[in-house]
Structures are given as C-alpha cells and as structure tokens.
Design an enzyme around this catalytic site. Structure first.
Site, PDB file in Angstrom:
ATOM      1  N   LYS A 182      -1.756  44.641  -1.593  1.00 31.43           N
ATOM      2  CA  LYS A 182      -1.792  43.569  -0.485  1.00 31.43           C
ATOM      3  C   LYS A 182      -2.116  44.136   0.900  1.00 31.43           C
ATOM      4  O   LYS A 182      -3.142  44.034   1.691  1.00 31.43           O
ATOM      5  CB  LYS A 182      -0.562  42.794   0.141  1.00 31.43           C
ATOM      6  CG  LYS A 182      -0.368  41.811  -1.103  1.00 31.43           C
ATOM      7  CD  LYS A 182       1.061  41.144  -1.055  1.00 31.43           C
ATOM      8  CE  LYS A 182       1.353  40.196  -2.040  1.00 31.43           C
ATOM      9  NZ  LYS A 182       2.622  39.734  -2.182  1.00 31.43           N
ATOM     10  N   GLN A 193       8.502  38.835   0.428  1.00 24.48           N
ATOM     11  CA  GLN A 193       7.959  39.217  -0.896  1.00 24.48           C
ATOM     12  C   GLN A 193       9.393  38.830  -1.901  1.00 24.48           C
ATOM     13  O   GLN A 193      10.209  39.123  -1.577  1.00 24.48           O
ATOM     14  CB  GLN A 193       8.097  40.766  -1.019  1.00 24.48           C
ATOM     15  CG  GLN A 193       7.540  41.282  -2.266  1.00 24.48           C
ATOM     16  CD  GLN A 193       6.034  40.891  -2.585  1.00 24.48           C
ATOM     17  OE1 GLN A 193       5.143  40.700  -1.804  1.00 24.48           O
ATOM     18  NE2 GLN A 193       5.708  40.588  -3.887  1.00 24.48           N
ATOM     19  N   ASP A 237       2.234  31.986   2.280  1.00 25.04           N
ATOM     20  CA  ASP A 237       2.580  31.793   0.818  1.00 25.04           C
ATOM     21  C   ASP A 237       2.417  30.232   0.510  1.00 25.04           C
ATOM     22  O   ASP A 237       2.681  30.068  -0.770  1.00 25.04           O
ATOM     23  CB  ASP A 237       3.982  32.471   0.421  1.00 25.04           C
ATOM     24  CG  ASP A 237       3.460  33.600  -0.601  1.00 25.04           C
ATOM     25  OD1 ASP A 237       2.468  33.711  -1.068  1.00 25.04           O
ATOM     26  OD2 ASP A 237       4.523  34.408  -0.708  1.00 25.04           O
TER      27      ASP A 237
END
Ligand code: NAD
Length: 277
Positions: free
Chosen positions: A49, A93, A116
């Site tokens: 990422k 995460q 997300d």
C-alpha cells in the site's frame, strides 16, 4: 484467444489515471494506516500500500502500535486523526490482535475518512444506494468487470461467500448494475446447481479448487477473489487450469483481484480527499 482478466494491467491503468489527476490538480491526498501488532501478512500488505501510494503522489504514513497497548490508545489516535485536516484517509489494518473490539475501533473513524468503507454509515449508505466509500476488494471486482466490458444488466451472477468485507458489499454493487444475484456460502447445498446457471461466477471463500470445470457453463466469466497457499504456492478458489478452458474471461491468482484492490484503495483515498475538499 486471450481470456485473462489481468488485474496487474488494469491496476496500472487505474493508478495512471489517479496519478495524472493528482499531478494535474496539484493536490496532496494523504492516507494513514494504523497497525496493531506485527502480523507478517499485514506487514507485506502495508508495504504494498505504501509503495502504491507513493507512486501516485499520495502521502502515506504508518502508525504502528505494539499489541500490548490498550484499545483506548488506538481509539484516541483515530479521534486525533479524524480532526487532522491534513489526513484524508484512515485505515485500520485487519485483523486486529485478539481482545481488540474491531467494530468499536472501525466505527471511531469518521465515515468521510473511512477508505475501507467498513463503518456503519458507509455500509448503510451502500445498501441505500447513496454516495459513499465502498470496500476496496468489492470495488476492485466491479472495476475489473467494467474495464473488461462485462455488462451485468439482466445477467445471472452467482456469488460464493457472504463476508462483511467482500461478499455482502458485492451483493449491493451487483444489484445496482441490475444483475440477478444468487449468494452461496459454507452452508449452501449443491453449489453446482447455482454456478451452472450463472453467466458470471464470483468466488470469495478462501478454499482452493472450490470451483471446478463441471460447475460452470461454457463462456462463463469468473472472478476469483480467493488468496490461498497450497504447498507454498499462491492460488485462488478456482481450479484455474481447467476452468479457464471454459471461461470467456477469468482472473488469475496472483495477478487478478489483488493488485486491483490496492489500486482501489488509492481511488478511495482520492475520493475521500474530494469529499473533504
Ligand atoms: P471470510 O472467511 O470472512 O468469508 C468466507 C466466505 O466464504 C464465508 O461467507 C463462507 O460462508 C464462504 N465459504 C467458505 N468456505 C466455503 C465453501 N466450501 N463453500 C461455499 N462457501 C464457502 O473471508 P473473506 O474475508 O471474505 O475472504 C475470502 C477470500 O478472499 C480469502 O481467501 C481471502 O484471503 C481473499 N481476499 C482477497 C482479497 C484480495 O485483495 N484479492 C481481499 C480480501 C480477501
């Protein structure tokens, strides 16, 4: 005939578009990733990422906590980032170490910074077809289908997997494109009955060789979201060698949905920047 949907190539195209927009508009979107603990797979995902962000001109920061810290420390950090106007995207995460309340932590993120797409507000808006941030992997699946000109209207789509992260958001995205959606999962009986009828099969189960050639019709489009390791080799949920002989289009693993998921994180970070500015 080349029937491979290349996520590697498609993600290059999408990343190129994002980089061009950032350069042209002279903007500097930013993403902060919060990691708790030192999960090996997470370390690799985060490194990917970071690299992808930096390549397109998105500022990337990793805030890494030891897994012995308390949940409140993470929550207070998210609250601080929520108020920081220079931070556009916040991503926690997953998975978090055991003992951390994932729902509580995720829902501390301001929905406009939730790249997300996992907060209650974004999930609700997705169902209601309001503008929102959509989870990256389902978004990647839809982007791949769009880039390869797969029109979903009136098509039979069989989706295997009903997780909050992949399957459930995909149901909404597919319905929005007027597909007729059948959802199979670990308790479904005779999945083959459903996959056989499908024009498009999307599988996100985490189970190697779940979809075999006898389960699909000729000309089917197959999207394999699964990431598994068998004898130390990366593979998806589809028996690729045999199913690819029947499919009109199919994603490989690796090189399919994975790279596009990272590109969609960049897309969401840019979108978050636009919503906030
Ligand atoms: P999950 O474990 O949360 O959900 C799996 C789903 O598949 C469940 O709904 C379950 O009912 C269903 N399932 C499991 N075994 C099945 C079987 N034998 N038959 C039918 N249904 C079955 O997993 P997830 O987070 O949705 O991820 C699914 C897969 O996709 C995993 O392999 C994961 O690594 C992969 N993944 C890939 C990406 C990517 O970027 N390519 C992103 C997220 C997840």
């Amino acid at each position: 005939m080349n029937n491979i949907i290349s996520g590697t190539e498609a993600s290059k195209v999408l990343r190129g578009r994002i980089r061009m927009q950032i350069e042209k508009e002279r903007i500097a979107p930013s993403l902060v990733v919060i990691q708790v603990g030192d999960n090996k797979a997470s370390n690799i995902y985060i490194r990917n990422k970071k690299k992808a962000c930096e390549e397109v001109g998105i500022k990337f920061e990793l805030i890494k906590f030891n897994e012995t810290i308390s949940e409140d420390v993470v929550i207070n950090e998210i609250k601080r980032l929520n108020e920081d106007a220079l931070v556009n995207g916040i991503l926690v995460q997953l998975p978090l170490p055991s003992g951390f309340d994932e729902g509580k932590i995720i829902n501390t993120i301001k929905p406009v910074k939730d790249v997300d797409g996992l907060t209650y507000e974004n999930v609700g808006n997705l169902v209601l077809e309001n503008e929102c941030l959509v989870p990256c992997t389902p978004l990647a699946v839809m982007e791949l289908l769009k880039m390869y000109n797969v029109n979903l209207s009136r098509k039979n789509v069989c989706l295997i997997g009903r997780s909050n992260l992949v399957g459930k958001p995909l149901i909404q995205l597919l319905l929005k494109q007027d597909a007729t959606v059948t959802i199979c999962h670990s308790k479904s009986i005779d999945i083959k009955n459903y996959t056989k009828m499908a024009d498009v099969v999307i599988v996100a189960a985490g189970h190697p060789n779940l979809v075999t050639k006898d389960m699909v019709k000729d000309g089917v489009v197959v999207i394999d979201v699964g990431i598994n390791k068998e004898n130390d080799v990366l593979c998806g949920d589809v028996a690729f060698d045999e199913v690819s002989k029947k499919a009109s289009l199919i994603t490989p693993v690796p090189g399919g949905v994975g790279p596009m998921t990272v590109a969609c994180l960049l897309k969401n970070t840019l979108k978050a920047y636009e919503i906030q500015n």
